[in-house]
Design an enzyme around this catalytic site. Structure first.
Site, PDB file in Angstrom:
ATOM      1  N   ARG A 158       0.851  -1.191   0.000  1.00  0.00           N
ATOM      2  CA  ARG A 158       0.000   0.000   0.000  1.00  0.00           C
ATOM      3  C   ARG A 158       0.884   1.237   0.000  1.00  0.00           C
ATOM      4  O   ARG A 158       1.443   1.603   1.020  1.00  0.00           O
ATOM      5  CB  ARG A 158      -0.928  -0.028   1.220  1.00  0.00           C
TER       6      ARG A 158
ATOM      7  N   ALA B 292     -10.821  -6.660  -2.314  1.00  0.00           N
ATOM      8  CA  ALA B 292     -11.572  -5.414  -2.499  1.00  0.00           C
ATOM      9  C   ALA B 292     -11.152  -4.761  -3.805  1.00  0.00           C
ATOM     10  O   ALA B 292     -10.118  -5.113  -4.380  1.00  0.00           O
ATOM     11  CB  ALA B 292     -11.314  -4.463  -1.334  1.00  0.00           C
TER      12      ALA B 292
ATOM     13  N   GLU C 111      -8.956 -11.157  -8.088  1.00  0.00           N
ATOM     14  CA  GLU C 111      -7.923 -11.110  -7.035  1.00  0.00           C
ATOM     15  C   GLU C 111      -7.650 -12.463  -6.403  1.00  0.00           C
ATOM     16  O   GLU C 111      -6.583 -12.673  -5.829  1.00  0.00           O
ATOM     17  CB  GLU C 111      -8.331 -10.110  -5.933  1.00  0.00           C
TER      18      GLU C 111
ATOM     19  N   GLU D 259      -2.519  -4.878 -14.436  1.00  0.00           N
ATOM     20  CA  GLU D 259      -1.074  -4.963 -14.716  1.00  0.00           C
ATOM     21  C   GLU D 259      -0.237  -4.189 -13.691  1.00  0.00           C
ATOM     22  O   GLU D 259       0.967  -4.389 -13.604  1.00  0.00           O
ATOM     23  CB  GLU D 259      -0.750  -4.523 -16.151  1.00  0.00           C
TER      24      GLU D 259
END
Lengths: 184, 184
Positions: free
Chosen positions: A64, A76, A96, A139
């Protein structure tokens, strides 16, 4: 009760990005005084609570950038323009994690930070999970897939590897569900 | 696991406001490709779960400009520069509700929206509440004080008057505490 409504006198849009836009609103307050409000506009997002038949919660670990570290989170993703949240939730679960589900139930929706942002997050519970395929990540998306036991989730919270609102909600939801079951 | 670290090649700071700053980072991805990250820098905040001897949770209703509506929320506020979160929690409880407390326990901390912001919210449980004084609000702050029963809180969630992460966490915490008690 919207008696404290703040009237927009002027809006300056300072940034329109791929994900957020930034506005500074000049507002008239209920007492007639003026102030400014800094507003981060966001398209909204979905998150998915997915617990396998082996009683493991599906999570992803990803870097993150705002935190300059990685977190372990439930799957998410943000809404595409005009996208239905349920459609988005099924898409993100597949992309995901490679899982599909038989059903998805909306558990709750919440504004993540209503003081400065309009981001609304919809949290779904996925049932009837099936591992269908490999991941199909964007990507610029790099994630590790984890299947986390309840005890591991508690440990990740202690270690602050789990440290975001939606995932802490998800683990608390899990704890509540287990407590209810054990009462029966 | 920070193997997916994204290296900052360049940071553009597009806005420095009273509350948030906006950065756009040019980053090098793990696969060597370049991308950008939109980052909203926030000082962090605290929220307080405060349940009175009459088993009412103290909440405030206030207008939220990013949503153009009011929400019912637990008391909260952002950290002043260099402020200790516990100090901030005691200050905000007093300012927004007029209550003091004998003790405050950190229940959890979470990033509200780690995809685009570094806002970290610390949630405290206040015990030994005493109504000391009238509210001392900031001059651009207008809130109504509410004392909400568990049933009212559930109703406010149905009606989406309660609709933000920290308050939904607080009501879920309350539900869990009541469920545990009823098991004993």
């Amino acid at each position: 009760m919207d008696t404290y409504e703040e009237i927009t006198v002027k809006r300056d849009t300072l940034f329109k990005g791929r994900i957020v836009s930034l506005h500074v609103d000049e507002v008239k307050l209920p007492n007639g005084k003026m102030s400014t409000r800094e507003i981060v506009e966001h398209p909204g997002a979905v998150a998915i609570i997915a617990i396998t038949d082996q009683d493991k919660m599906i999570m992803v670990e990803q870097y993150r950038k705002p935190l300059e570290r990685s977190l372990v989170e439930i799957p998410a993703g943000k809404l595409e323009k005009g996208e239905n949240p349920l459609t988005c939730a099924k898409r993100e679960l597949g992309e995901e994690t490679g899982y599909t589900c038989e059903s998805m139930e909306l558990l709750t929706s919440f504004y993540t930070s209503p003081g400065f942002s309009d981001e609304l997050l919809h949290v779904y519970l996925a049932k009837g999970l099936k591992k269908e395929s490999e991941l199909h990540l964007d990507e610029d998306e790099f994630v590790d897939l984890l299947e986390v036991s309840y005890e591991e989730a508690q440990q990740f919270m202690k270690e602050q590897k789990i440290l975001d609102a939606k995932t802490i909600y998800a683990v608390q939801y899990w704890q509540l569900a287990r407590t209810m079951e054990s009462k029966v």
